[in-house]
Design an enzyme around this catalytic site. Structure first.
Site, PDB file in Angstrom:
ATOM      1  N   SER A 118      -1.148   6.609  -6.844  1.00 64.14           N
ATOM      2  CA  SER A 118      -1.427   5.514  -6.619  1.00 64.14           C
ATOM      3  C   SER A 118      -2.665   5.200  -5.737  1.00 64.14           C
ATOM      4  CB  SER A 118      -0.080   5.050  -5.752  1.00 64.14           C
ATOM      5  OG  SER A 118       0.321   3.730  -5.213  1.00 64.14           O
ATOM      6  N   ASP A 133      -3.240  -3.618  -3.435  1.00 69.54           N
ATOM      7  CA  ASP A 133      -2.635  -3.621  -1.877  1.00 69.54           C
ATOM      8  C   ASP A 133      -3.392  -4.734  -1.096  1.00 69.54           C
ATOM      9  OD1 ASP A 133      -1.248  -1.346  -2.481  1.00 69.54           O
ATOM     10  OD2 ASP A 133      -3.019   0.011  -1.923  1.00 69.54           O
ATOM     11  N   HIS A 155       0.264   1.412 -11.224  1.00 67.63           N
ATOM     12  CA  HIS A 155       1.651   0.426 -11.132  1.00 67.63           C
ATOM     13  C   HIS A 155       1.391  -0.705 -11.956  1.00 67.63           C
ATOM     14  CE1 HIS A 155       2.692   2.917  -7.729  1.00 67.63           C
ATOM     15  NE2 HIS A 155       1.563   2.514  -7.124  1.00 67.63           N
TER      16      HIS A 155
END
Length: 240
Positions: A118, A133, A155
């Site tokens: 990630s 993010d 993701h």
């Protein structure tokens, strides 16, 4: 370079690194000491303990870089480096503050295996510009490790044709990125990873990915696809 770049460290209802344990085993073969970088999360000790528990069956000793009096020296002494997930902005800010961007680049370039999950995969790219993010902190620079010359969007989620949600999809956000930058973006779904060994790169895992390039429609990338050509990318940022 020997890289294992995971979209996620956990799949739904799975255990930490459980879906990728075979790939992790291959990367860490013959390595006894793994240096874990937990800076993407606030609870460094708890995160390190979870990784130790996940990797203990492999006989790998996990050490948290946050416990070292000299983090740069710890990177140089490590048999392998694992940068975990969480918030990419928090992570990159800490890497710059601790002087670890240059240190990690140097040891990985010299052959030390690198694993990212990630946020740890985000910072393996030249820039954090394709992170999902929120910028909860401001790094001194968006420049990341640059272990690969292209961008990855971990993701990655496909657009839902019947969704009534009004926010941008991942595809729309990546398209916006490509309006101002000429850099391939590999959108990896959870369960996918990229394995780089020398001059070869291959998509692995249980899920595929989508490849976005400027001025072209996105293309589907199935598991097992050779993506070595991306390692020869000539990235251009802030282009007209």
């Amino acid at each position: 370079m020997e890289l294992l770049l995971l979209s996620s460290s956990t799949k739904y209802a799975g255990r930490l690194l459980g879906h990728a344990l075979g790939a992790v085993t291959g990367l860490l073969a013959g390595r006894e000491r793994l240096l874990f970088v937990p800076y993407a999360r606030r609870d460094h000790d708890g995160y390190t303990a979870a990784v130790h528990s996940a990797l203990s069956p492999l006989g790998v000793q996990v050490e948290g870089v946050h416990r070292s009096a000299d983090p740069v020296a710890a990177v140089h002494e490590a048999d392998a480096v694992f940068v975990g997930g969480g918030n990419t902005f928090r992570l990159l800010s800490a890497l710059h503050r601790q002087g670890l961007v240059t240190a990690i680049r140097k040891v990985v370039g010299a052959g030390t295996p690198y694993m990212g999950a990630s946020a740890g995969t985000n910072v393996a790219c030249p820039s954090l510009r394709t992170s999902n993010d929120m910028p909860i902190v401001q790094p001194s620079s968006f420049d990341a490790l640059g272990l690969v010359p292209f961008q990855i969007n971990p993701h990655y989620q496909d657009p839902e044709p019947t969704s009534t949600r009004m926010g941008e999809t991942r595809q729309q956000r990546i398209t916006e990125f490509l309006e101002d930058n000429s850099v391939p973006v590999l959108g990896m779904r959870d369960g996918a990873w990229l394995r780089v060994s020398g001059e070869r790169a291959e998509l692995g895992g249980t899920e595929g990915a989508r490849l976005f390039t400027r001025g072209a429609d996105p293309t589907e990338v199935p598991v097992g696809r050779d993506l070595s050509r991306l390692l020869k990318t000539e990235a251009r940022y802030d282009v007209d």
